[in-house]
Scaffold this motif. Structure first.
Motif, short mmCIF file in Angstrom:
data_model
loop_
_atom_site.label_atom_id
_atom_site.label_comp_id
_atom_site.label_asym_id
_atom_site.label_seq_id
_atom_site.Cartn_x
_atom_site.Cartn_y
_atom_site.Cartn_z
N ASP A 1 0.81 -1.21 0.00
CA ASP A 1 0.00 0.00 0.00
C ASP A 1 0.85 1.26 0.00
O ASP A 1 0.36 2.33 -0.31
CB ASP A 1 -0.93 0.00 1.21
CG ASP A 1 -1.98 -1.09 1.09
OD1 ASP A 1 -2.33 -1.44 -0.05
OD2 ASP A 1 -2.44 -1.59 2.13
N SER B 1 0.46 1.29 -6.30
CA SER B 1 -0.78 0.78 -5.74
C SER B 1 -1.71 1.88 -5.27
O SER B 1 -2.85 1.61 -4.92
CB SER B 1 -0.47 -0.16 -4.58
OG SER B 1 0.15 0.55 -3.53
N SER B 2 -1.26 3.13 -5.25
CA SER B 2 -2.12 4.22 -4.81
C SER B 2 -3.01 4.68 -5.96
O SER B 2 -2.71 4.49 -7.13
CB SER B 2 -1.28 5.38 -4.28
OG SER B 2 -0.47 5.88 -5.31
N GLU B 3 -4.10 5.28 -5.57
CA GLU B 3 -5.06 5.76 -6.57
C GLU B 3 -4.51 6.98 -7.28
O GLU B 3 -3.84 7.81 -6.67
CB GLU B 3 -6.37 6.10 -5.88
CG GLU B 3 -6.93 4.94 -5.12
CD GLU B 3 -8.38 4.70 -5.44
OE1 GLU B 3 -8.96 5.53 -6.14
OE2 GLU B 3 -8.89 3.68 -4.99
N PRO B 4 -4.78 7.13 -8.57
CA PRO B 4 -4.28 8.33 -9.27
C PRO B 4 -5.00 9.58 -8.78
O PRO B 4 -6.14 9.52 -8.31
CB PRO B 4 -4.60 8.03 -10.73
CG PRO B 4 -5.64 6.99 -10.71
CD PRO B 4 -5.48 6.23 -9.45
N GLY C 1 -7.09 12.78 -8.92
CA GLY C 1 -8.20 13.18 -9.79
C GLY C 1 -8.09 14.64 -10.20
O GLY C 1 -7.00 15.22 -10.26
#
Length: 184
Positions: A38, A43-46, A48
């Protein structure tokens, strides 16, 4: 926990219970384990749209910055103020020293005399580093001084290429006092 539940479900012989539980536990497989780190950027969200975040005002020199600047270490170590004596016992080097050898100070204006303990404190070695010039004369003077003070022979080692003199034993204060008296 699973082994306890299985052992309670088989009444009778404890040897049979242990054998049955062992065989059942070896055949159990765990599914749906997500193996990702994590903390990795992959693995982190892009990120926005930036418009969804609050607007922040960028200030070049806020009044609170002076409190933060005190906490940041300086890029260059400042020169010490000249006083007659210092509470810590530190002595600045004398500018006009005419000797065949020279021991420059470290970047913190300290003498490069170190004590090393190895083999769980059984071997104690005092090291004088950064010696320039006639290292053999300095070693002879220090050895003579220490042997005269302690009334016993000491073991020394000189590394002329690295400018290092090592003394077997704890002689840090004697060496520092001698170098201060010489003005180094």
């Amino acid at each position: 926990m699973l082994a306890r539940a299985l052992s309670q479900s088989f009444p009778g012989n404890s040897l049979f219970q242990q054998f049955a539980c062992k065989n059942l536990l070896q055949n159990v497989t765990v599914l749906n384990i997500k193996c990702t780190r994590d903390s990795s950027f992959r693995s982190s969200e892009p990120v926005g749209d930036l418009n969804q975040y609050q607007n922040a005002e960028v200030v070049k020199n806020p009044p609170e910055w002076k409190y933060i600047e005190r906490l940041i270490s300086p890029r260059v170590i400042p020169k010490p103020l000249s006083k007659a004596t210092y509470p810590s016992g530190w002595k600045p080097p004398k500018p006009d020293v005419d000797l065949k050898y020279f021991v420059p100070r470290t970047k913190n204006y300290m003498l490069p005399v170190y004590l090393r303990r190895t083999f769980r404190g059984q071997r104690i070695v005092t090291a004088l580093r950064r010696v320039d010039g006639d290292i053999w004369q300095l070693e002879a003077e220090l050895r003579y001084l220490i042997e005269k003070k302690l009334q016993k022979q000491i073991v020394t080692r000189v590394n002329e290429m690295n400018g290092l003199i090592e003394f077997k034993g704890d002689y840090v204060t004697i060496i520092k006092d001698y170098l201060h008296d010489k003005g180094l």
